[in-house]
Motif scaffolding. Structure first.
Motif, short mmCIF file in Angstrom:
data_model
loop_
_atom_site.label_atom_id
_atom_site.label_comp_id
_atom_site.label_asym_id
_atom_site.label_seq_id
_atom_site.Cartn_x
_atom_site.Cartn_y
_atom_site.Cartn_z
N ASP A 105 62.03 30.03 -3.75
CA ASP A 105 61.63 29.43 -2.47
C ASP A 105 60.32 30.04 -2.00
N ALA A 106 60.20 31.37 -2.14
CA ALA A 106 58.96 32.05 -1.71
C ALA A 106 57.78 31.58 -2.56
N ALA A 107 58.01 31.43 -3.87
CA ALA A 107 56.96 30.95 -4.77
C ALA A 107 56.52 29.54 -4.34
N ALA A 108 57.49 28.71 -4.00
CA ALA A 108 57.19 27.34 -3.57
C ALA A 108 56.37 27.36 -2.28
N LEU A 109 56.67 28.30 -1.40
CA LEU A 109 55.93 28.37 -0.14
C LEU A 109 54.48 28.79 -0.37
N LEU A 110 54.28 29.77 -1.25
CA LEU A 110 52.90 30.18 -1.56
C LEU A 110 52.11 28.99 -2.12
N LYS A 111 52.74 28.26 -3.04
CA LYS A 111 52.05 27.09 -3.63
C LYS A 111 51.80 26.02 -2.56
N GLY A 112 52.81 25.81 -1.71
CA GLY A 112 52.71 24.77 -0.67
C GLY A 112 51.64 25.08 0.37
N LEU A 113 51.58 26.33 0.81
CA LEU A 113 50.57 26.71 1.83
C LEU A 113 49.16 26.65 1.24
N ASN A 114 49.05 27.00 -0.04
CA ASN A 114 47.76 26.92 -0.74
C ASN A 114 47.22 25.49 -0.65
N LYS A 115 48.15 24.52 -0.78
CA LYS A 115 47.76 23.11 -0.73
C LYS A 115 47.53 22.67 0.72
N LEU A 116 48.49 23.02 1.59
CA LEU A 116 48.43 22.58 2.99
C LEU A 116 47.13 23.01 3.65
N TRP A 117 46.72 24.25 3.37
CA TRP A 117 45.54 24.79 4.05
C TRP A 117 44.31 24.87 3.13
N ASN A 118 44.35 24.16 2.00
CA ASN A 118 43.21 24.12 1.06
C ASN A 118 42.60 25.50 0.79
N LEU A 119 43.45 26.44 0.40
CA LEU A 119 42.97 27.82 0.26
C LEU A 119 42.27 28.07 -1.07
N GLY A 120 42.49 27.19 -2.02
CA GLY A 120 41.79 27.31 -3.31
C GLY A 120 42.22 28.49 -4.17
N LEU A 121 43.43 29.02 -3.94
CA LEU A 121 43.90 30.14 -4.76
C LEU A 121 44.30 29.62 -6.15
N THR A 122 43.94 30.40 -7.19
CA THR A 122 44.36 30.02 -8.54
C THR A 122 45.81 30.45 -8.74
N LYS A 123 46.40 29.96 -9.83
CA LYS A 123 47.78 30.34 -10.14
C LYS A 123 47.90 31.86 -10.26
N ASN A 124 46.94 32.49 -10.95
CA ASN A 124 46.97 33.94 -11.12
C ASN A 124 46.89 34.67 -9.79
N GLU A 125 46.04 34.16 -8.89
CA GLU A 125 45.91 34.79 -7.56
C GLU A 125 47.23 34.66 -6.79
N LEU A 126 47.85 33.49 -6.91
CA LEU A 126 49.14 33.30 -6.23
C LEU A 126 50.18 34.27 -6.80
N MET A 127 50.15 34.46 -8.12
CA MET A 127 51.11 35.37 -8.76
C MET A 127 50.89 36.81 -8.30
N GLU A 128 49.62 37.19 -8.13
CA GLU A 128 49.32 38.56 -7.66
C GLU A 128 49.83 38.77 -6.24
#
Ligand code: SUD
Ligand code: ADP
Length: 283
Positions: A105-128
């Motif tokens: 669920d937390a992983a989904a939220l990181l991915k979702g907020l990245n999209k919602l707020w156009n943060l431009g984080l890469t997958k690796n950055e999200l994983m970090e």
């Protein structure tokens, strides 16, 4: 209003070895991680301030102890965002069951907020960012099949191991991951998985050998406390599973099948005793 919907898949551990205890209390592990198609559905909407968490299951915490809260908090602090979110967690993954539901669920939220707020984080950055929430979160962001090392955050993608029949059965107990690691006596481990051999079997698509050689060293701790786990493993093998293992710190047991009919029969039998039994497939 913009609405983002993200699927949060459960994981199983096809093997789990613990190599050593670190100074900080965490353990160095070697695990083969596999996502399965049992999922929570996370819906995210922007609100003016703060955070509202709702769920269809009353057992899901709706305060700051929910891992999605931590994901939101990390993103807001990193990007100086003062917007709020409404989060709905449609929970299907059993809680505290060794299936990484909260981490996913937390992983989904990181991915979702990245999209919602156009943060431009890469997958690796999200994983970090994810590892600050929990050791399993980076894998939940990566998805699929992977070898996990370090505390679980050092990931190597493995060949696809998709579309394999898996039966999951979760007895009605909740197991604390911290308790299991704390009660593991490294000197008492007699059987360890041969992780690299298992990876070779997976690459050869030799499902029978994978199923028969799976080992999870945490079983020693959890089964001692909850013998029902051993009984379910036996039921799965008697029902025709090629192999059966506890997932993570438990108490969920999974069986690997090459025959859908046998899986369905075992599912029907287990459902007479257990309320949480799911027939799924690897992703
Ligand atoms: C056992 C596993 C196998 O995939 O999964 P679950 O059974 O939780 O699903 C993981 O290693 C769990 O990962 P996760 O549940 O994310 O762990 P965290 O929240 O970071 O840590 C919970 C607690 O477990 C212990 N812990 C966790 C990971 C690790 N490599 N060593 C540890 O000793 C620590 O005591 C920590 O305080
Ligand atoms: N979104 C969430 N879903 C489920 N449990 C959560 C969540 N956030 C926090 N938790 C808490 O995290 C603990 C572990 O939950 P979970 O991730 O489901 O188990 P596991 O670590 O065994 O895979 C539970 O005690 C639960 O109260």
């Amino acid at each position: 209003m913009k609405r983002i919907i993200v699927d949060a898949y459960a994981k199983i551990n096809l093997s789990l070895d613990v190599l050593r205890r670190r100074e900080d209390g965490y353990h160095e592990v070697e695990m083969i991680m596999q996502q399965v198609d049992l999922k929570d559905i996370i819906t995210i909407k922007e609100i003016e301030k703060g955070i509202i968490i709702e769920s269809n299951k009353k057992e899901v915490p709706t305060d700051s102890s929910n891992l999605v809260y931590k994901a939101w908090d990390i993103i807001c602090k990193k990007f100086n965002i003062d917007r709020g979110v409404y989060i709905n967690i449609n929970k299907n993954i059993p809680i505290a069951a060794g299936l990484a539901g909260g981490s996913s669920d937390a992983a989904a939220l990181l991915k979702g907020l990245n999209k919602l707020w156009n943060l431009g984080l890469t997958k690796n950055e999200l994983m970090e960012l994810g590892v600050n929430i929990g050791a399993d979160v980076p894998f939940c962001i990566m998805g699929g099949t992977a070898l996990a090392q370090g505390i679980g955050e050092k990931l190597t993608r493995l060949n696809n191991f998709s579309n394999i029949y898996i039966l999951l059965a979760t007895p009605d107990i909740q197991v604390s991951t911290a308790y299991v690691y704390k009660n593991l006596n490294l000197k008492e481990i007699s059987v360890r998985p041969d992780t690299h051999k298992l990876i070779e079997y997976m690459e050869d698509n030799d499902i029978d050998s994978v199923a028969k050689k799976m080992v999870n060293v945490l079983e020693n701790v959890t089964i001692k406390k909850y013998p029902i786990i051993q009984e379910i493993k036996k039921d799965m093998i008697n029902g025709g599973a090629l192999g059966s293992l506890m997932s993570g710190s438990g108490p969920t047991v999974f069986g690997i099948y090459n025959n859908e009919k046998l899986l369905k029969e075992t599912e029907r039998k287990l459902k007479k005793r257990l309320s949480k039994v799911y027939s799924v497939k690897t992703i």
